[in-house]
Design an enzyme around this catalytic site. Structure first.
Site, mmCIF file in Angstrom:
data_model
loop_
_atom_site.group_PDB
_atom_site.id
_atom_site.type_symbol
_atom_site.label_atom_id
_atom_site.label_comp_id
_atom_site.label_asym_id
_atom_site.label_seq_id
_atom_site.Cartn_x
_atom_site.Cartn_y
_atom_site.Cartn_z
ATOM 1 N N SER A 1 0.826 -1.197 0.000
ATOM 2 C CA SER A 1 0.000 0.000 0.000
ATOM 3 C C SER A 1 0.870 1.261 0.000
ATOM 4 O O SER A 1 1.609 1.496 -0.951
ATOM 5 C CB SER A 1 -0.956 -0.025 1.190
ATOM 6 O OG SER A 1 -1.933 0.980 1.086
ATOM 7 N N ASP B 1 -3.237 6.551 -3.284
ATOM 8 C CA ASP B 1 -1.972 6.032 -2.785
ATOM 9 C C ASP B 1 -1.465 4.990 -3.796
ATOM 10 O O ASP B 1 -2.128 4.709 -4.795
ATOM 11 C CB ASP B 1 -2.136 5.475 -1.369
ATOM 12 C CG ASP B 1 -2.996 4.236 -1.311
ATOM 13 O OD1 ASP B 1 -3.807 4.027 -2.227
ATOM 14 O OD2 ASP B 1 -2.881 3.469 -0.338
#
Length: 577
Positions: A148, A315
């Site tokens: 992530s 992101d």
């Protein structure tokens, strides 16, 4: 080292052993750090630094994880648990980080070698595609190889379950069951000798097209946006549009975002070119997390250049969304909205949609569950006010979308760390792409009536109250320090914070009918709340502060809430210092 198929990490370990042999400074400590324990598999799967050793992310650890997960799926299918029967199946995705594709391919080969139907996504794609694919393909499980928004040297292994879990992330006790199988493999098997097969499938492009269509439908089926487009289309000025800047933060979001926005009828955004292509080194940011200071600097510069109405950012694996709006009082000319602010606006939008439609669950059929707004316990209580105003259900869950996604009757869920679940009938996890579509729908509809997102925030304060939030993160080098602080707060609980009397303290360690046990303290004060918990992914103690006011004008409410928040923050910093 003998079972490591990766030459880079074998060489790295050989060099480390040589350094230990000649008593090089810190070499023994580094070896102990890597081999003194294993990287724990939990409800967040695996996540850690790329390096050799069982306490790091590498091909040995991933091979063991894949074999352990395969054993779990086979055992689960043989027992018929949760309605699972027959040959288990799994879909596997990966992002643009170093070794993501290698780890994903290893997993596909090991799964296929174990007799499991394995489907590998066709290229690097956002995390929400895996959550979507678990349901779309009807498979038993999913794995996404991603870290992530973690630092560049990290990678991870995220697990979803199908069947009765409907594509949600794993929760306890499944995590412990998988971890036990992984430990068994690590203790008894050689990764180089695990059965492997190249007889895995590559998912068709139609899978991505299905996600694009389902996500674009969020805008295409939005009554407010449809009305705004129709009204503007009849006017001489044409369809309503905003100037939007977009950044992928060196991640994998843009290709899919571009297709979704086009399908939804939005104009192409202005791109932050330096951050638009996947790059595992993340060269323009110190930390590839849009919440971090400096991460949006290039976006601000581009927005000033084109006088943008809005900045949206994903992101690196595109499961989170960040938003910034014009702000003349800011040195950058723009200010980022907090996760709570975005969650409040999207929650209000969801409540309006839910109240205008038949009261059905996320599956579209009436199951007796009330349409529900949900957020994590550390997110703002504001969503509860919205739910009450519209007569909807409201659920507070433990942190993480593995819990938020399981709220019965869910129509919208979020957590303050920039995660939003706006389309639970399609993806049962946070999704920064569908959230971007929902937010653009809201912003465009507002613009058609001469309003801005800033105006909508003011309207929220006038209707529901102003809610202010802040966070304190205490980073530690020794995790035992966190235990010491939590123990001290339990043994000597505060009676006041920042001059505000403590009304009660809820210790969630024992759990309740509403929440599983968790190492969290909830401190309730007049018009305010403090949540204290250890981070689940980083060596930090996190303190979440919320304050609110419902008296006076919107400006009065904001001033009162901000003042209260500042008092809370000062009091808690004194308490943990």
């Amino acid at each position: 080292m003998a079972q490591d198929p990766d030459e880079e990490t074998r060489t790295e370990l050989a060099d480390l052993l040589e350094a230990v042999g000649r008593s090089a400074a810190d070499a023994a400590d580094e070896l102990r750090s890597r081999f003194g324990t294993r990287l724990a598999f939990g409800t967040a799967g695996l996540r850690g630094e790329l390096a050799a050793g069982p306490n790091r992310m590498n091909r040995v650890l991933v091979g063991q994880a894949a074999a352990g997960l395969a054993a779990f799926l086979l055992e689960r299918a043989s027992g018929g648990a949760d309605g699972t029967t027959g040959t288990p199946s799994i879909v596997i995705g990966y992002d643009g980080r170093k070794n993501s594709r290698v780890f994903a391919t290893d997993t596909a080969e090991i799964m296929a070698g174990a007799g499991i139907r394995a489907v590998l996504l066709p290229r690097l794609l956002p995390t929400p595609l895996v959550a979507f694919a678990v349901r779309e393909l009807g498979v038993s499980a999913g794995v996404m190889v991603t870290a992530s928004h973690n630092p560049p040297r990290d990678n991870g292994y995220k697990v979803y379950l199908g069947d009765a879990d409907e594509g949600s992330q794993i929760v306890s006790p499944v995590d412990a069951q998988i971890a036990a199988q992984i430990d068994r493999v690590a203790a008894t098997a050689n990764v180089l000798e695990l059965p492997r097969s190249e007889a895995y499938e590559i998912a068709p492009e139609s899978l991505v097209e299905a996600y694009v269509a389902a996500t674009a439908a969020i805008a295409l089926e939005d009554p407010a946006l449809t009305r705004a487009r129709a009204a503007a289309g009849a006017a001489a000025s044409g369809a309503p549009s905003l100037t939007v800047v977009y950044t992928a933060m060196h991640g994998v979001g843009w290709e899919t975002v571009a297709r979704v926005l086009e399908a939804a009828g939005f104009p192409a955004p202005v791109l932050v070119d330096a951050q638009i292509e996947p790059d595992p080194d993340f060269p323009t940011v110190a930390f590839p997390n849009p919440e971090e200071p400096g991460a949006l600097d290039l976006s601000y510069a581009k927005a000033r250049e084109v006088s943008a109405d809005l900045i949206i950012a994903n992101d690196p694996d595109a499961d989170r969304l960040a938003v910034a709006i014009p702000d003349a009082s800011s040195a950058d000319g723009y200010r980022p909205l907090t996760g709570n602010e975005v969650g409040q606006l999207l929650g209000w939008r969801a409540a309006e949609l839910a109240s205008a439609e038949p009261l059905t669950t996320e599956s579209g059929t009436d199951s007796g569950a009330s349409p529900t707004l949900a957020c994590s316990i550390v997110s703002s209580p504001a969503l509860g006010m919205v739910a009450a105003e519209y007569g909807l259900g409201w659920a507070e869950t433990l942190t993480g979308f593995k819990w938020v996604s399981r709220a019965p009757g869910l129509v919208f869920g979020y957590e303050e760390a920039l995660g939003y679940l706006v389309n639970p009938g399609t993806v049962r996890d946070k999704d920064g792409i569908s959230a971007a579509v929902a937010f653009l729908s809201l912003a465009t509809a507002l613009a058609a009536s001469g309003q801005s997102i800033a105006d909508r925030l003011t309207a929220f304060a006038e209707r529901f109250g102003h809610y202010a939030s802040a966070q304190i993160s205490l980073r530690v080098t020794d995790l035992a320090q966190i235990d010491v602080v939590m123990a001290r707060l339990r043994a000597d609980p505060p009676t006041e914070i920042g001059g505000l009397p403590v009304e009660r303290i809820d210790d969630l360690a024992e759990g309740s009918a509403a929440l599983p046990a968790s190492d969290v303290l909830r401190i309730v004060l007049p018009g305010a709340r403090v949540m204290v918990r250890p981070s689940g992914t980083e060596p930090k103690l996190k303190i979440y502060l919320d304050a609110w006011s419902t008296e006076g004008s919107a400006a009065d409410r904001r001033e009162a809430a901000v003042d209260l928040l500042q008092r809370l923050e000062g009091g808690m910093r004194d308490r943990i210092s």
